[in-house]
Write a protein that holds these residues in place. Sequence first.
Motif, mmCIF file in Angstrom:
data_model
loop_
_atom_site.group_PDB
_atom_site.id
_atom_site.type_symbol
_atom_site.label_atom_id
_atom_site.label_comp_id
_atom_site.label_asym_id
_atom_site.label_seq_id
_atom_site.Cartn_x
_atom_site.Cartn_y
_atom_site.Cartn_z
ATOM 1 N N VAL A 56 50.089 4.615 55.004
ATOM 2 C CA VAL A 56 50.818 5.745 54.409
ATOM 3 C C VAL A 56 51.841 5.251 53.397
ATOM 4 C CG1 VAL A 56 52.468 7.600 54.910
ATOM 5 C CG2 VAL A 56 50.463 7.287 56.378
ATOM 6 N N VAL A 57 52.607 4.228 53.772
ATOM 7 C CA VAL A 57 53.644 3.693 52.884
ATOM 8 C C VAL A 57 53.041 3.138 51.599
ATOM 9 C CG1 VAL A 57 55.352 1.846 52.623
ATOM 10 C CG2 VAL A 57 55.323 3.224 54.701
ATOM 11 N N ASP A 58 51.993 2.312 51.730
ATOM 12 C CA ASP A 58 51.398 1.683 50.551
ATOM 13 C C ASP A 58 50.688 2.698 49.667
ATOM 14 O OD1 ASP A 58 52.327 -0.846 51.103
ATOM 15 O OD2 ASP A 58 50.573 -1.435 52.266
ATOM 16 N N SER A 59 50.105 3.722 50.288
ATOM 17 C CA SER A 59 49.467 4.778 49.495
ATOM 18 C C SER A 59 50.501 5.538 48.680
ATOM 19 C CB SER A 59 48.710 5.734 50.417
ATOM 20 O OG SER A 59 48.183 6.809 49.679
ATOM 21 N N ARG A 60 51.626 5.849 49.296
ATOM 22 C CA ARG A 60 52.687 6.579 48.583
ATOM 23 C C ARG A 60 53.248 5.761 47.415
ATOM 24 N NH1 ARG A 60 56.227 9.263 53.522
ATOM 25 N NH2 ARG A 60 54.851 11.043 53.911
ATOM 26 N N ARG A 61 53.312 4.463 47.595
ATOM 27 C CA ARG A 61 53.816 3.609 46.507
ATOM 28 C C ARG A 61 52.840 3.560 45.332
ATOM 29 N NH1 ARG A 61 55.875 -1.528 50.181
ATOM 30 N NH2 ARG A 61 57.936 -0.700 50.740
ATOM 31 N N TYR A 62 51.559 3.584 45.646
ATOM 32 C CA TYR A 62 50.543 3.447 44.609
ATOM 33 C C TYR A 62 50.297 4.757 43.846
ATOM 34 C CZ TYR A 62 45.928 2.703 42.516
ATOM 35 O OH TYR A 62 44.877 2.626 41.629
ATOM 36 N N GLN A 63 50.372 5.878 44.543
ATOM 37 C CA GLN A 63 49.993 7.153 43.931
ATOM 38 C C GLN A 63 50.731 7.496 42.634
ATOM 39 O OE1 GLN A 63 49.833 10.484 46.794
ATOM 40 N NE2 GLN A 63 49.336 8.974 48.352
ATOM 41 N N PRO A 64 52.057 7.348 42.541
ATOM 42 C CA PRO A 64 52.718 7.697 41.272
ATOM 43 C C PRO A 64 52.254 6.826 40.106
ATOM 44 C CG PRO A 64 54.325 7.481 43.056
ATOM 45 C CD PRO A 64 53.038 6.940 43.574
ATOM 46 N N LEU A 65 51.857 5.600 40.397
ATOM 47 C CA LEU A 65 51.420 4.693 39.338
ATOM 48 C C LEU A 65 50.029 5.044 38.831
ATOM 49 C CD1 LEU A 65 52.814 1.489 41.030
ATOM 50 C CD2 LEU A 65 53.624 2.445 38.864
ATOM 51 N N ILE A 66 49.100 5.340 39.734
ATOM 52 C CA ILE A 66 47.759 5.729 39.290
ATOM 53 C C ILE A 66 47.824 7.102 38.624
ATOM 54 C CG2 ILE A 66 47.129 6.705 41.561
ATOM 55 C CD1 ILE A 66 44.757 4.926 39.131
ATOM 56 N N GLN A 67 48.745 7.957 39.085
ATOM 57 C CA GLN A 67 48.967 9.250 38.442
ATOM 58 C C GLN A 67 49.475 9.062 37.010
ATOM 59 O OE1 GLN A 67 51.939 11.616 40.409
ATOM 60 N NE2 GLN A 67 51.831 13.286 38.918
ATOM 61 N N GLN A 68 50.373 8.112 36.846
ATOM 62 C CA GLN A 68 50.950 7.832 35.522
ATOM 63 C C GLN A 68 49.892 7.290 34.567
ATOM 64 O OE1 GLN A 68 54.311 5.170 35.799
ATOM 65 N NE2 GLN A 68 55.337 6.116 34.039
ATOM 66 N N ILE A 69 49.026 6.417 35.068
ATOM 67 C CA ILE A 69 47.951 5.870 34.231
ATOM 68 C C ILE A 69 46.979 6.979 33.844
ATOM 69 C CG2 ILE A 69 45.965 4.308 34.226
ATOM 70 C CD1 ILE A 69 47.632 2.455 36.069
ATOM 71 N N TRP A 70 46.632 7.824 34.813
ATOM 72 C CA TRP A 70 45.725 8.953 34.531
ATOM 73 C C TRP A 70 46.317 9.873 33.467
ATOM 74 C CZ3 TRP A 70 46.889 14.142 35.339
ATOM 75 C CH2 TRP A 70 45.839 15.039 35.111
ATOM 76 N N LEU A 71 47.601 10.215 33.615
ATOM 77 C CA LEU A 71 48.261 11.102 32.660
ATOM 78 C C LEU A 71 48.331 10.473 31.277
ATOM 79 C CD1 LEU A 71 49.824 13.741 32.143
ATOM 80 C CD2 LEU A 71 51.917 12.540 32.851
ATOM 81 N N SER A 72 48.582 9.181 31.223
ATOM 82 C CA SER A 72 48.665 8.482 29.943
ATOM 83 C C SER A 72 47.342 8.560 29.190
ATOM 84 C CB SER A 72 49.064 7.017 30.164
ATOM 85 O OG SER A 72 50.310 6.937 30.841
ATOM 86 N N CYS A 73 46.241 8.405 29.914
ATOM 87 C CA CYS A 73 44.915 8.500 29.291
ATOM 88 C C CYS A 73 44.602 9.940 28.894
ATOM 89 C CB CYS A 73 43.845 7.976 30.247
ATOM 90 S SG CYS A 73 43.978 6.205 30.591
ATOM 91 N N LYS A 74 45.083 10.885 29.679
ATOM 92 C CA LYS A 74 44.807 12.298 29.415
ATOM 93 C C LYS A 74 45.480 12.763 28.125
ATOM 94 C CE LYS A 74 45.387 16.878 31.565
ATOM 95 N NZ LYS A 74 46.390 17.485 30.686
ATOM 96 N N VAL A 75 46.726 12.359 27.917
ATOM 97 C CA VAL A 75 47.467 12.855 26.747
ATOM 98 C C VAL A 75 47.258 11.980 25.514
ATOM 99 C CG1 VAL A 75 49.211 13.940 28.205
ATOM 100 C CG2 VAL A 75 49.605 11.623 27.367
ATOM 101 N N GLN A 76 46.637 10.804 25.677
ATOM 102 C CA GLN A 76 46.371 9.911 24.535
ATOM 103 C C GLN A 76 44.907 9.470 24.537
ATOM 104 O OE1 GLN A 76 50.123 7.059 24.219
ATOM 105 N NE2 GLN A 76 49.722 7.584 26.372
ATOM 106 N N PRO A 77 43.980 10.430 24.568
ATOM 107 C CA PRO A 77 42.564 10.055 24.724
ATOM 108 C C PRO A 77 42.022 9.211 23.576
ATOM 109 C CG PRO A 77 42.776 12.364 24.085
ATOM 110 C CD PRO A 77 44.146 11.882 24.406
ATOM 111 N N GLU A 78 42.586 9.399 22.376
ATOM 112 C CA GLU A 78 42.050 8.670 21.219
ATOM 113 C C GLU A 78 42.350 7.182 21.273
ATOM 114 O OE1 GLU A 78 46.234 9.682 20.480
ATOM 115 O OE2 GLU A 78 44.508 10.824 21.209
ATOM 116 N N VAL A 79 43.349 6.786 22.053
ATOM 117 C CA VAL A 79 43.678 5.352 22.143
ATOM 118 C C VAL A 79 43.478 4.801 23.557
ATOM 119 C CG1 VAL A 79 45.267 5.299 20.193
ATOM 120 C CG2 VAL A 79 46.131 5.957 22.450
ATOM 121 N N ALA A 80 42.937 5.610 24.457
ATOM 122 C CA ALA A 80 42.735 5.155 25.843
ATOM 123 C C ALA A 80 41.440 4.348 25.923
ATOM 124 C CB ALA A 80 42.697 6.353 26.786
#
Length: 427
Positions: free
Chosen positions: A83-107
């Motif tokens: 649970v602890v390690d999953s919670r630590r990882y989730q905001p980071l994978i969310q951030q990477i996903w969002l970065s690709c979503k809003v910048q698709p031309e350079v992802a």
Amino acid sequence: MITSWENPKTDYSHPDSAIRLASCAHRFRVPRMNPNRSVAFARSFKTTGKHSKTRKTMLQADEFRTKLHAATAADKVSHELVVVDSRRYQPLIQQIWLSCKVQPEVARLDERLIFEWNSGVEENAKKFFKSEAIMYDWVMAIVAEGLGKAGAATDASIAGEFAAASRDFAAAVGIFAFLADDQLPKWIARGTNVDGDELPVECSVGVAKALSTLFMANGQQMAVATLLIKAGTPNYSLVAKLCLGIVELLEDFVSQMRNDCFKQMSRIDKEFFTLVTFQTQIHKALSMYFQARALWEQQSDYGNAIGLLSDATLALETRATAASEGLPDVVATRNLSPLNKDVKDLREHMKKLLRHWEKDNSAIYFEKVPHRVPEDKKLAAGIQMKKSEKFTVPDVAPVLLALPRDVLERSDSDIARELDRKLNMNG
């Protein structure tokens, strides 16, 4: 003179076996990443992720994903650590996903990202499902937290810490409700080609919703156990209604699986559903048992109390066929055999209490025992606590993805070829 030591009073209070059977719940595995599949965000975004903040995010994501992998793959899994390690990882994978979503031309990637997870729910633990969707990795990290919470709850239940188990199940309810109502529908709605046969069943909206219902039932089991371990006489009427509420929730779970995700249901161990049938029947019997005790305590309805207790004893008998009433064969079912001693003890207790009541009724109360208990003496509906802890994802900001200038400078012929390709695709 005969002392109480020479002729001890028989204890007719509910036995410990009733508490253990009331609180028994299935422990799912936590999902695992494929140890033979290397994933490194820092390598994959080497070109576009050169900005210092972006680079730091990618390295942190790699670090916390590695820790989550280790926690889920441990020989002796610590559900709290998952649970602890999953919670630590989730905001980071969310951030990477969002970065690709809003910048698709350079992802653009230097190295393909292929995520592979097995299922924590399916019978086959050796099969890994792969996808290149970053959302898939994010979803499975949330699933790991949800099943980690449910695993921690079963651990607490075994230790007799039922209040803590109830809280952990409430958290699992909220996590899978979030997946079913929010995360998974958004994934599907974005037009992503999601093939349910190529993903763990936990990635199905129907299964996630059903698991939320199952964990709600499990949480209510812990509430019943909490009441039963307290000193003194419990509120029999309340316990009876709570047990019937558990029956209703478990039946809702099975109905949801059959109606909404029958295909995925075939990938889950059949003995798990036998356990759910066992839990349902145990709580039917316990509901009638505690309702009988409530009537007896009123000192005015002894006949119907005996009738209900008799029905409860019959509900604990082994069923003749899979379609008939009664418990599944405990001895012949691998997952149920450890419960055989408690089942025998509860059966013996109910029969002993029934003989005691029948003896008192024939000598003192002289009330008629009905062949069939009137419907108005039975519980029409149970109480469903529907305890849930709301799950939310944090607000995160995208990190900068940028292509080098020489990659951005394209020739007229490059642009012409791309335009021609698009026109051919549309044509």
